[in-house]
Design a protein around this motif. Structure first.
Motif, PDB file in Angstrom:
ATOM      1  N   ARG A  17      99.258  28.566  23.104  1.00 48.98           N
ATOM      2  CA  ARG A  17      99.961  27.303  22.911  1.00 48.98           C
ATOM      3  C   ARG A  17     101.432  27.536  23.244  1.00 48.98           C
ATOM      4  N   GLU A  18     102.165  26.433  23.437  1.00 51.71           N
ATOM      5  CA  GLU A  18     103.595  26.591  23.693  1.00 51.71           C
ATOM      6  C   GLU A  18     104.359  26.967  22.433  1.00 51.71           C
ATOM      7  N   ARG A  19     103.719  26.795  21.276  1.00 49.86           N
ATOM      8  CA  ARG A  19     104.328  27.203  20.019  1.00 49.86           C
ATOM      9  C   ARG A  19     103.905  28.619  19.684  1.00 49.86           C
ATOM     10  N   SER A  20     104.683  29.287  18.856  1.00 53.93           N
ATOM     11  CA  SER A  20     104.375  30.666  18.491  1.00 53.93           C
ATOM     12  C   SER A  20     104.394  30.820  16.977  1.00 53.93           C
ATOM     13  N   GLY A  21     103.976  31.999  16.500  1.00 56.36           N
ATOM     14  CA  GLY A  21     104.007  32.293  15.076  1.00 56.36           C
ATOM     15  C   GLY A  21     102.730  31.896  14.369  1.00 56.36           C
ATOM     16  N   PRO A  22     102.509  32.412  13.171  1.00 53.62           N
ATOM     17  CA  PRO A  22     101.269  32.138  12.432  1.00 53.62           C
ATOM     18  C   PRO A  22     101.083  30.665  12.091  1.00 53.62           C
ATOM     19  N   ALA A  23     102.159  29.930  11.922  1.00 43.80           N
ATOM     20  CA  ALA A  23     102.027  28.520  11.569  1.00 43.80           C
ATOM     21  C   ALA A  23     101.361  27.707  12.670  1.00 43.80           C
ATOM     22  N   ALA A  24     101.422  28.217  13.910  1.00 45.43           N
ATOM     23  CA  ALA A  24     100.811  27.509  15.036  1.00 45.43           C
ATOM     24  C   ALA A  24      99.363  27.923  15.262  1.00 45.43           C
ATOM     25  N   ALA A  25      98.857  28.868  14.468  1.00 45.39           N
ATOM     26  CA  ALA A  25      97.524  29.427  14.692  1.00 45.39           C
ATOM     27  C   ALA A  25      96.432  28.399  14.413  1.00 45.39           C
ATOM     28  N   ARG A  26      95.318  28.553  15.168  1.00 43.71           N
ATOM     29  CA  ARG A  26      94.165  27.672  15.002  1.00 43.71           C
ATOM     30  C   ARG A  26      92.894  28.490  15.133  1.00 43.71           C
ATOM     31  N   ALA A  27      91.948  28.243  14.264  1.00 49.23           N
ATOM     32  CA  ALA A  27      90.679  28.972  14.317  1.00 49.23           C
ATOM     33  C   ALA A  27      89.878  28.636  15.561  1.00 49.23           C
ATOM     34  N   ASP A  28      90.095  27.450  16.130  1.00 54.48           N
ATOM     35  CA  ASP A  28      89.327  27.033  17.305  1.00 54.48           C
ATOM     36  C   ASP A  28      90.056  27.284  18.616  1.00 54.48           C
ATOM     37  N   LEU A  29      91.101  28.102  18.588  1.00 54.82           N
ATOM     38  CA  LEU A  29      91.939  28.300  19.768  1.00 54.82           C
ATOM     39  C   LEU A  29      91.153  28.874  20.947  1.00 54.82           C
ATOM     40  N   PHE A  30      90.121  29.654  20.668  1.00 54.99           N
ATOM     41  CA  PHE A  30      89.435  30.395  21.733  1.00 54.99           C
ATOM     42  C   PHE A  30      88.100  29.774  22.143  1.00 54.99           C
ATOM     43  N   LEU A  31      87.730  28.655  21.536  1.00 55.43           N
ATOM     44  CA  LEU A  31      86.425  28.066  21.812  1.00 55.43           C
ATOM     45  C   LEU A  31      86.260  27.755  23.296  1.00 55.43           C
ATOM     46  N   GLY A  32      85.234  28.352  23.908  1.00 57.12           N
ATOM     47  CA  GLY A  32      84.939  28.082  25.301  1.00 57.12           C
ATOM     48  C   GLY A  32      85.875  28.718  26.291  1.00 57.12           C
ATOM     49  N   ARG A  33      86.851  29.505  25.815  1.00 54.43           N
ATOM     50  CA  ARG A  33      87.843  30.083  26.704  1.00 54.43           C
ATOM     51  C   ARG A  33      87.395  31.456  27.206  1.00 54.43           C
ATOM     52  N   PRO A  34      87.780  31.839  28.435  1.00 54.28           N
ATOM     53  CA  PRO A  34      87.480  33.198  28.906  1.00 54.28           C
ATOM     54  C   PRO A  34      88.324  34.232  28.170  1.00 54.28           C
ATOM     55  N   TRP A  35      87.744  35.386  27.958  1.00 57.44           N
ATOM     56  CA  TRP A  35      88.432  36.486  27.269  1.00 57.44           C
ATOM     57  C   TRP A  35      88.179  37.741  28.097  1.00 57.44           C
ATOM     58  N   ALA A  36      89.199  38.214  28.785  1.00 53.39           N
ATOM     59  CA  ALA A  36      89.042  39.348  29.691  1.00 53.39           C
ATOM     60  C   ALA A  36      88.913  40.651  28.916  1.00 53.39           C
ATOM     61  N   LEU A  37      87.962  41.476  29.312  1.00 54.81           N
ATOM     62  CA  LEU A  37      87.797  42.827  28.787  1.00 54.81           C
ATOM     63  C   LEU A  37      87.907  43.786  29.968  1.00 54.81           C
ATOM     64  N   CYS A  38      88.863  44.704  29.898  1.00 56.97           N
ATOM     65  CA  CYS A  38      89.206  45.557  31.043  1.00 56.97           C
ATOM     66  C   CYS A  38      88.942  47.029  30.745  1.00 56.97           C
TER      67      CYS A  38
END
Length: 354
Positions: free
Chosen positions: A115-136
């Motif tokens: 998100r354009e906001r930072s810090g724990p107050a901006a956190a969301r449990a659904d932030l990663f739903l359906g998003r790609p997550w690279a493993l290298c």
């Protein structure tokens, strides 16, 4: 994966912790900023780490600190496996090698979400739903470490994508890092605008500049770890912009038209909902009053009409207590939704093409 340590309680670390807590995973939190840990705890992200052993340690710190944190945690024998969320991969891996880290238990990772906001107050449990997550991870990485990292990704609702570290850094330069710099350049140009000009700003400008609100110091650290790939993308974009400016000055708009067409083609390649194929949705526009509960009523009406809202955008009218919501739905649902909304008293303009 029953116990996870999250090192770094910013936006990403706390969002991971919240997602894990929803799945009843025990989460321990660590950060050099005690206030950040306290806020993450109050949000329900877990409990403060006091040295407990865990299955997996997630390192959510700036890229240049990943290797150092990894070395410290491995010396303490904290976890069976370790991963990180840094937005560049080649430099942290090189740092880990230089510091003598055990690469068999380290799975470099990067969730393509934020998100354009930072810090724990901006956190969301659904932030990663359906998003790609690279493993290298490399060939030396143990199967157990890879399995734990993949378990983390799936538990957060994301999609694991295995990719080489150098290929990853080239990719994010194109789809993340350079776009942020371009957005910042457009936003920076607004400093010279007067109140009249800015008073005419519409949703297009907000869309283009939204990510420019990100933390400059954080982005400096991100860009410092991926300088050459980002520079290459920016040079190509700058060449297109210079050609467009030259064409506009000369009055020959062929180059500009070509750029606009290539822009349409490029935009069409962006994956759709949940990173799946792009689908053709139709926008149903609704004029909204700026008052409490209006959006809740709108979504409730759509639900009563048995219409799934695939996406929604809201454009506020400057200086007026109204705005326009665009609800994107399947073509076969447009008439039913429009009729339902009109029944509940909203003004719904004719749907384009219907």
């Amino acid at each position: 994966m029953q116990k996870v340590l999250v090192v770094g309680t910013g936006l990403i670390g706390t969002s991971v912790a919240l997602a894990l807590r929803e799945k009843d995973v025990a989460v321990y939190l660590s950060d050099i900023d005690a206030d950040s840990v306290r806020l993450a705890r109050e949000l329900g992200a877990g409990q403060e780490w006091t040295g407990q052993d865990v299955d997996l340690a997630l390192i959510a710190v700036p890229p240049h600190l990943v290797g150092e944190r990894l070395a410290d945690l491995q010396k303490q024998g904290v976890a069976r496996a370790y991963t990180d969320v840094a937005s560049v991969k080649a430099d942290p891996i090189a740092d880990a090698q230089r510091l003598g880290c055990d690469l068999t238990t380290y799975v470099p990772g990067h969730p393509l979400a934020g998100r354009e906001r930072s810090g724990p107050a901006a956190a969301r449990a659904d932030l990663f739903l359906g998003r790609p997550w690279a493993l290298c991870h490399g060939d030396e990485t143990s199967a157990d470490a890879v399995e734990l990292a993949r378990d983390l990704v799936l538990t957060c609702g994301a999609k694991a994508v295995t990719v080489d570290a150098d290929e990853h850094d080239l990719a994010v330069a194109l789809v993340s890092h350079a776009p942020h710099v371009v957005s910042s350049a457009v936003a920076a140009s607004l400093q010279s605008g007067d109140d009249v000009a800015l008073g005419l700003a519409g949703q297009g400008l907000r869309d283009v500049t939204r990510i420019a609100a990100g933390d400059p110091l954080l982005w400096r650290m991100i860009l410092s770890g991926n300088m050459q790939p980002v520079a290459g993308v920016l040079e190509r974009i700058a060449a297109d912009l210079a050609a467009a400016a030259s064409a506009l000055r000369s009055g020959d708009l062929d180059d500009v038209t070509d750029l606009l067409r290539r822009g349409v083609d490029g935009h069409a390649r962006i994956p759709g909902k949940h990173s799946g194929p792009v689908r053709d949705y139709v926008a149903v526009q609704v004029v909204l009053q700026d008052r409490p509960g209006e959006l809740a009523r709108l979504f409730n009406a759509a639900g009563l009409a048995d219409v799934n809202i695939e996406d929604v955008r809201i454009e506020h009218s400057t200086g007026l207590p109204v705005g326009v919501a665009e609800m994107f739905v399947r073509p076969q649902d447009t008439d039913r939704l429009a009729e339902a909304l009109r029944f509940h008293g909203w003004h719904v303009p004719p749907v384009a093409g219907r």
